[in-house]
Motif scaffolding. Structure first.
Motif, short mmCIF file in Angstrom:
data_model
loop_
_atom_site.label_atom_id
_atom_site.label_comp_id
_atom_site.label_asym_id
_atom_site.label_seq_id
_atom_site.Cartn_x
_atom_site.Cartn_y
_atom_site.Cartn_z
N LYS A 156 12.17 -3.97 0.29
CA LYS A 156 11.37 -5.07 -0.25
C LYS A 156 11.57 -6.35 0.54
O LYS A 156 10.63 -7.12 0.76
CB LYS A 156 11.73 -5.31 -1.72
CG LYS A 156 11.67 -4.08 -2.60
CD LYS A 156 10.26 -3.53 -2.71
CE LYS A 156 9.35 -4.45 -3.49
NZ LYS A 156 8.02 -3.83 -3.72
N LYS A 157 12.80 -6.59 0.99
CA LYS A 157 13.09 -7.76 1.81
C LYS A 157 14.46 -7.60 2.44
O LYS A 157 15.30 -6.84 1.96
CB LYS A 157 13.06 -9.05 0.97
CG LYS A 157 14.06 -9.11 -0.17
CD LYS A 157 13.95 -10.43 -0.91
CE LYS A 157 14.97 -10.50 -2.06
NZ LYS A 157 14.90 -11.79 -2.77
N ARG A 175 9.79 2.51 4.14
CA ARG A 175 8.62 1.66 4.25
C ARG A 175 9.08 0.21 4.37
O ARG A 175 9.84 -0.27 3.53
CB ARG A 175 7.71 1.82 3.03
CG ARG A 175 7.07 3.20 2.93
CD ARG A 175 6.12 3.31 1.76
NE ARG A 175 5.41 4.58 1.76
CZ ARG A 175 4.46 4.91 0.88
NH1 ARG A 175 4.13 4.06 -0.09
NH2 ARG A 175 3.86 6.08 0.95
N ALA A 176 8.61 -0.47 5.42
CA ALA A 176 8.98 -1.86 5.65
C ALA A 176 7.77 -2.59 6.21
O ALA A 176 7.21 -2.17 7.23
CB ALA A 176 10.15 -1.96 6.63
N GLY A 177 7.36 -3.66 5.53
CA GLY A 177 6.14 -4.34 5.94
C GLY A 177 4.96 -3.40 5.82
O GLY A 177 4.85 -2.64 4.84
N GLN A 178 4.09 -3.37 6.83
CA GLN A 178 2.92 -2.50 6.79
C GLN A 178 3.18 -1.15 7.44
O GLN A 178 2.29 -0.31 7.49
CB GLN A 178 1.73 -3.19 7.47
CG GLN A 178 1.24 -4.42 6.71
CD GLN A 178 -0.07 -4.96 7.25
OE1 GLN A 178 -0.64 -4.41 8.18
NE2 GLN A 178 -0.55 -6.02 6.64
N VAL A 208 8.42 5.79 14.31
CA VAL A 208 8.07 4.49 13.75
C VAL A 208 6.57 4.31 13.80
O VAL A 208 5.94 4.51 14.85
CB VAL A 208 8.76 3.35 14.52
CG1 VAL A 208 8.41 2.00 13.90
CG2 VAL A 208 10.28 3.56 14.52
N THR A 209 6.00 3.92 12.67
CA THR A 209 4.57 3.67 12.55
C THR A 209 4.37 2.23 12.11
O THR A 209 5.05 1.76 11.20
CB THR A 209 3.93 4.61 11.51
OG1 THR A 209 4.24 5.97 11.85
CG2 THR A 209 2.42 4.44 11.47
N SER A 210 3.44 1.52 12.75
CA SER A 210 3.19 0.12 12.41
C SER A 210 2.20 -0.04 11.27
O SER A 210 2.04 -1.13 10.73
CB SER A 210 2.69 -0.65 13.64
OG SER A 210 1.50 -0.06 14.15
N ASN A 211 1.52 1.05 10.91
CA ASN A 211 0.55 1.03 9.82
C ASN A 211 0.69 2.33 9.06
O ASN A 211 0.49 3.41 9.62
CB ASN A 211 -0.87 0.86 10.36
CG ASN A 211 -1.91 0.64 9.27
OD1 ASN A 211 -1.79 1.20 8.18
ND2 ASN A 211 -2.92 -0.15 9.55
N GLN A 212 1.02 2.25 7.77
CA GLN A 212 1.26 3.45 6.97
C GLN A 212 0.01 4.33 6.86
O GLN A 212 0.12 5.53 6.60
CB GLN A 212 1.73 3.06 5.58
CG GLN A 212 3.08 2.37 5.58
CD GLN A 212 3.48 1.86 4.21
OE1 GLN A 212 3.00 2.34 3.19
NE2 GLN A 212 4.35 0.85 4.18
N ALA A 213 -1.17 3.75 7.09
CA ALA A 213 -2.41 4.53 7.03
C ALA A 213 -2.67 5.27 8.34
O ALA A 213 -3.58 6.10 8.40
CB ALA A 213 -3.59 3.61 6.71
#
Length: 333
Positions: A156-157, A175-178, A208-213
């Motif tokens: 979360k932070k 999951r961190a950020g987007q 590592v993925t910068s966008n979960q979608a």
């Protein structure tokens, strides 16, 4: 600091509430007052948001179910809801029943356990339900949920160092950020400030993925590599971990600034502050700073900056301290 493993009754209550809000927010007669009440419930606890997200996934899956032609009549002036969705949502609402809960678990929709951890003014070591070990930096917060097909952490932070228990059949997803980090068993660090995320890998491998979608667009890291991303990035930026990298110094209670430009140093500093420090302009951001500081005393660093750098402090309209270079000081008459 809190650590809370839900009892069956607490879990049922949150699940039922999430299902209720999922139905109400999709109903045509949902009122503004209800939406406000939902927001208060949603924001009151990270577990509420976590469970509501799971309900949205179920709602989306229900859209692919076959139509039920014997749907009851509704007033002509209202859009007709898909009865299959309403039926599934109604089933979810009673998910506290053993059969419904078992079905939700088997389909991978519902976790069988949650844990929430927070670190206050001290670095904290915790053990997740799967046996993985995590160190939490100051002011950090995460939620762990165990699903049938994966183990899921939402940071979360803050910042966390993970020593993940190996389980090839149940990937470990942070999951961190987007974006997200996906592993089966390894040791790595995740730092997050606002929409910026940096992943440092020590052992094993991660994706590592910068966008979960866009999970197929992830990049694989090997030990000694770092990946960084922020909101809107199509792919993470990957590099080798510098030989003098100090990103894990926090585990020894230290913040190391190795001759960094202020624009790069401030996100590391602001992570520990209630009110982030701002830059007056790009020229101020180009000034460089170094030193080793105790993470528990970073708040004392800001007032001392004019003593070590050619800057002075002002305050913006929101009350945030602003760094101005001496060369930008306005002239007085």
């Amino acid at each position: 600091m809190t650590e809370h493993t839900l009892s069956e009754a607490e879990y049922d209550a949150i699940t039922n509430a999430a299902a209720h809000w999922c139905m109400r927010l999709h109903a045509v007669d949902c009122t503004d007052a209800e939406r406000q009440a939902f927001k208060q419930w949603h924001d009151a606890d990270p577990l509420h948001a976590f469970e509501y997200e799971a309900m949205l996934e179920i709602w989306a899956v229900a859209d692919h179910l076959p139509r039920v032609e014997s749907a009851p009549a509704v007033p002509a002036r209202r859009p007709r809801l898909r009865w299959s969705r309403l039926a599934v949502a109604a089933a979810v609402f009673v998910v506290g029943m053993p059969l419904a809960a078992y079905t939700g678990w088997n389909l991978g929709w519902i976790a069988n356990s949650y844990q929430r951890f927070e670190a206050g003014t001290n670095v904290r070591h915790v053990t997740l339900g799967d046996g993985s070990e995590v160190e939490l930096n100051l002011g950090s917060e995460l939620v762990f949920a165990n699903y049938k097909n994966e183990r899921r952490v939402t940071l979360k932070k803050g910042e966390a160092f993970f020593d993940v228990s190996h389980d090839k059949q149940h990937p470990f997803v942070v999951r961190a950020g987007q974006g997200q980090v996906r592993v089966t068993g390894t040791r790595f660090n995740v730092w997050m400030y606002q929409d910026q995320v940096r992943v440092t890998l020590l052992e094993g491998s991660v994706r590592v993925t910068s966008n979960q979608a866009l999970t197929r667009n992830g990049l694989s890291l090997s030990p000694g590599m770092q990946a960084s991303y922020k909101a809107g990035d199509h792919q993470p930026q990957v590099r080798e971990t510098p030989p003098n990298d100090s990103s894990l110094a926090w585990r020894n209670g230290k913040l190391v600034l190795d001759n960094l430009a202020l624009s790069d140093a401030l996100p590391l500093i602001n992570r520990y502050l209630d009110r982030p420090v701002m830059l007056a302009d790009n020229s101020t951001g180009g000034l460089r700073i170094g030193g080793v500081y105790n993470i528990s005393e970073v708040q004392n660093l800001v007032p001392s900056l004019p003593k070590v750098l050619p800057v002075y402090l002002t305050q913006n309209k929101d009350g945030n301290p602003v760094l101005n270079s001496i060369g930008q000081r306005p002239t007085t008459h």
